[in-house]
Scaffold this motif. Sequence first.
Motif, PDB file in Angstrom:
ATOM      1  N   MET A  61      -9.038 -10.744 -13.270  1.00  0.00           N
ATOM      2  CA  MET A  61     -10.465 -10.925 -13.561  1.00  0.00           C
ATOM      3  C   MET A  61     -11.142 -11.770 -12.482  1.00  0.00           C
ATOM      4  O   MET A  61     -12.292 -11.536 -12.112  1.00  0.00           O
ATOM      5  N   TRP A  62     -10.412 -12.763 -11.970  1.00  0.00           N
ATOM      6  CA  TRP A  62     -10.953 -13.594 -10.891  1.00  0.00           C
ATOM      7  C   TRP A  62     -11.099 -12.792  -9.603  1.00  0.00           C
ATOM      8  O   TRP A  62     -12.061 -12.967  -8.853  1.00  0.00           O
ATOM      9  N   VAL A  63     -10.158 -11.917  -9.334  1.00  0.00           N
ATOM     10  CA  VAL A  63     -10.234 -11.056  -8.152  1.00  0.00           C
ATOM     11  C   VAL A  63     -11.475 -10.179  -8.221  1.00  0.00           C
ATOM     12  O   VAL A  63     -12.204 -10.018  -7.231  1.00  0.00           O
ATOM     13  N   VAL A  64     -11.737  -9.617  -9.407  1.00  0.00           N
ATOM     14  CA  VAL A  64     -12.895  -8.739  -9.571  1.00  0.00           C
ATOM     15  C   VAL A  64     -14.192  -9.501  -9.327  1.00  0.00           C
ATOM     16  O   VAL A  64     -15.076  -9.038  -8.594  1.00  0.00           O
ATOM     17  N   PHE A  65     -14.321 -10.694  -9.926  1.00  0.00           N
ATOM     18  CA  PHE A  65     -15.586 -11.425  -9.820  1.00  0.00           C
ATOM     19  C   PHE A  65     -15.835 -11.958  -8.411  1.00  0.00           C
ATOM     20  O   PHE A  65     -16.892 -11.708  -7.815  1.00  0.00           O
ATOM     21  N   PHE A  66     -14.868 -12.690  -7.872  1.00  0.00           N
ATOM     22  CA  PHE A  66     -15.103 -13.309  -6.569  1.00  0.00           C
ATOM     23  C   PHE A  66     -15.069 -12.273  -5.445  1.00  0.00           C
ATOM     24  O   PHE A  66     -15.722 -12.457  -4.415  1.00  0.00           O
ATOM     25  N   GLY A  67     -14.330 -11.181  -5.647  1.00  0.00           N
ATOM     26  CA  GLY A  67     -14.395 -10.080  -4.694  1.00  0.00           C
ATOM     27  C   GLY A  67     -15.773  -9.460  -4.668  1.00  0.00           C
ATOM     28  O   GLY A  67     -16.311  -9.126  -3.602  1.00  0.00           O
ATOM     29  N   ALA A  68     -16.379  -9.296  -5.863  1.00  0.00           N
ATOM     30  CA  ALA A  68     -17.743  -8.757  -5.944  1.00  0.00           C
ATOM     31  C   ALA A  68     -18.734  -9.679  -5.259  1.00  0.00           C
ATOM     32  O   ALA A  68     -19.616  -9.230  -4.517  1.00  0.00           O
ATOM     33  N   TRP A  69     -18.604 -10.964  -5.502  1.00  0.00           N
ATOM     34  CA  TRP A  69     -19.529 -11.933  -4.894  1.00  0.00           C
ATOM     35  C   TRP A  69     -19.447 -11.885  -3.372  1.00  0.00           C
ATOM     36  O   TRP A  69     -20.467 -11.807  -2.675  1.00  0.00           O
ATOM     37  N   LEU A  70     -18.229 -11.881  -2.844  1.00  0.00           N
ATOM     38  CA  LEU A  70     -18.043 -11.809  -1.391  1.00  0.00           C
ATOM     39  C   LEU A  70     -18.586 -10.500  -0.836  1.00  0.00           C
ATOM     40  O   LEU A  70     -19.305 -10.482   0.186  1.00  0.00           O
ATOM     41  N   LEU A  71     -18.272  -9.393  -1.493  1.00  0.00           N
ATOM     42  CA  LEU A  71     -18.691  -8.078  -1.012  1.00  0.00           C
ATOM     43  C   LEU A  71     -20.209  -7.944  -0.985  1.00  0.00           C
ATOM     44  O   LEU A  71     -20.798  -7.539   0.026  1.00  0.00           O
ATOM     45  N   PHE A  72     -20.872  -8.291  -2.096  1.00  0.00           N
ATOM     46  CA  PHE A  72     -22.311  -8.049  -2.184  1.00  0.00           C
ATOM     47  C   PHE A  72     -23.129  -9.081  -1.410  1.00  0.00           C
ATOM     48  O   PHE A  72     -24.222  -8.763  -0.932  1.00  0.00           O
ATOM     49  N   ALA A  73     -22.593 -10.294  -1.258  1.00  0.00           N
ATOM     50  CA  ALA A  73     -23.270 -11.257  -0.392  1.00  0.00           C
ATOM     51  C   ALA A  73     -23.235 -10.780   1.056  1.00  0.00           C
ATOM     52  O   ALA A  73     -24.235 -10.901   1.794  1.00  0.00           O
ATOM     53  N   THR A  74     -22.100 -10.193   1.474  1.00  0.00           N
ATOM     54  CA  THR A  74     -21.978  -9.663   2.836  1.00  0.00           C
ATOM     55  C   THR A  74     -22.863  -8.435   3.033  1.00  0.00           C
ATOM     56  O   THR A  74     -23.618  -8.334   4.013  1.00  0.00           O
ATOM     57  N   LEU A  75     -22.790  -7.487   2.066  1.00  0.00           N
ATOM     58  CA  LEU A  75     -23.621  -6.289   2.169  1.00  0.00           C
ATOM     59  C   LEU A  75     -25.104  -6.633   2.117  1.00  0.00           C
ATOM     60  O   LEU A  75     -25.925  -5.987   2.776  1.00  0.00           O
ATOM     61  N   GLY A  76     -25.432  -7.672   1.333  1.00  0.00           N
ATOM     62  CA  GLY A  76     -26.831  -8.074   1.227  1.00  0.00           C
ATOM     63  C   GLY A  76     -27.421  -8.505   2.556  1.00  0.00           C
ATOM     64  O   GLY A  76     -28.577  -8.207   2.867  1.00  0.00           O
ATOM     65  N   ARG A  77     -26.601  -9.195   3.366  1.00  0.00           N
ATOM     66  CA  ARG A  77     -27.083  -9.604   4.691  1.00  0.00           C
ATOM     67  C   ARG A  77     -27.264  -8.396   5.595  1.00  0.00           C
ATOM     68  O   ARG A  77     -28.238  -8.299   6.329  1.00  0.00           O
ATOM     69  N   TRP A  78     -26.298  -7.488   5.563  1.00  0.00           N
ATOM     70  CA  TRP A  78     -26.352  -6.312   6.432  1.00  0.00           C
ATOM     71  C   TRP A  78     -27.501  -5.373   6.060  1.00  0.00           C
ATOM     72  O   TRP A  78     -28.158  -4.796   6.928  1.00  0.00           O
ATOM     73  N   LEU A  79     -27.719  -5.186   4.750  1.00  0.00           N
ATOM     74  CA  LEU A  79     -28.681  -4.194   4.282  1.00  0.00           C
ATOM     75  C   LEU A  79     -30.046  -4.796   3.945  1.00  0.00           C
ATOM     76  O   LEU A  79     -30.952  -4.060   3.539  1.00  0.00           O
ATOM     77  N   GLY A  80     -30.172  -6.106   4.107  1.00  0.00           N
ATOM     78  CA  GLY A  80     -31.456  -6.745   3.853  1.00  0.00           C
ATOM     79  C   GLY A  80     -31.850  -6.795   2.389  1.00  0.00           C
ATOM     80  O   GLY A  80     -33.039  -6.732   2.050  1.00  0.00           O
ATOM     81  N   TRP A  81     -30.861  -6.911   1.503  1.00  0.00           N
ATOM     82  CA  TRP A  81     -31.152  -6.983   0.070  1.00  0.00           C
ATOM     83  C   TRP A  81     -31.787  -8.321  -0.285  1.00  0.00           C
ATOM     84  O   TRP A  81     -31.562  -9.340   0.373  1.00  0.00           O
ATOM     85  N   SER A  82     -32.524  -8.337  -1.369  1.00  0.00           N
ATOM     86  CA  SER A  82     -33.104  -9.578  -1.888  1.00  0.00           C
ATOM     87  C   SER A  82     -32.017 -10.411  -2.572  1.00  0.00           C
ATOM     88  O   SER A  82     -30.953  -9.901  -2.942  1.00  0.00           O
ATOM     89  N   ARG A  83     -32.295 -11.706  -2.744  1.00  0.00           N
ATOM     90  CA  ARG A  83     -31.371 -12.573  -3.476  1.00  0.00           C
ATOM     91  C   ARG A  83     -31.173 -12.066  -4.909  1.00  0.00           C
ATOM     92  O   ARG A  83     -30.060 -12.124  -5.451  1.00  0.00           O
ATOM     93  N   GLU A  84     -32.242 -11.557  -5.500  1.00  0.00           N
ATOM     94  CA  GLU A  84     -32.152 -11.055  -6.872  1.00  0.00           C
ATOM     95  C   GLU A  84     -31.180  -9.891  -6.979  1.00  0.00           C
ATOM     96  O   GLU A  84     -30.395  -9.805  -7.935  1.00  0.00           O
TER      97      GLU A  84
END
Length: 297
Positions: A61-84
């Motif tokens: 469960m920890w792998v799923v959550f923190f993996g998601a956080w790392l993945l989407f924070a990285t993709l957010g920078r690349w794709l210009g996503w909002s913080r929301e």
Amino acid sequence: MLLLFTCLLLGALVARFAKPPSGIVHGINWWVINIALPALVLELMPRVKIDAQLWFPVAAMWVVFFGAWLLFATLGRWLGWSRERVGALTLVCGLGNTSFMGYPMMQALHGKEGLALAVVADQLGCFPLLSSAGVAVASWYAGKSPQPAVIARRILSFPAFLALVVGVIAGALGGWPAWADDVFVPIGATLTPLALFSVGLQFKFHLRPGQRSALVLGLGWKLALAPLAAWLLGRAAGVGGLTLTVGVLQAAMAPMISAAILADEHRLEPALANTILGAGIVLSLATVPLANLLLGG
């Protein structure tokens, strides 16, 4: 599995055609969370066999959550996503529906033994993550400061967590007498039909322009890459058997309803969060049994 599909479909049909009374979802969820779930935990926990591999369903469960956080924070920078958007994806794709859908699906696929392991993954893994890291992520991306005292009180006062502690103590003392199981079993049995009926009542799917890529990437992580990461962790650590299977399947579960509610409360792109929730529930009805087959279940 037939019960699962039937209750989910009934909920969707009632919401669509029967015009149920307002507050019905809140009432059902209150019973499930505060009565049925603690009763089920009290029944199952004394039967859980403590072994060296029991850490894995929790760690998954920890792998799923923190993996998601790392993945989407990285993709957010690349794709210009909002913080929301980053916050919403982290919550709904990092936290799985390991109780409302996980319990009935694990019971259908692997019986009482699988259900007991699902309870461990949910109560020691997913729920504490929702109440701590989940609240912290929601507050952070909404521009607020999380309050550690409130988080700790929320975890320690949660009925199912208290039931887990009592159940572990009862197991160490030799288990419950027969009359106690005669009380816990029928009350706990109400969880599956009511939980799935509630999920059906809340089902929504409204995709807005510009959200398709986020939807695909989010569900790609939650339903495919996250369970793969959990499986790789388990295999590398030498975990096997039913413990590995249940840990991976809980990692593959649909997004958590409470995570979408949390995103909505903090205004973290709620339309996207609810769309991912609805699509994930439908798709997981196929992807979780498929993952079970691939794992040899």
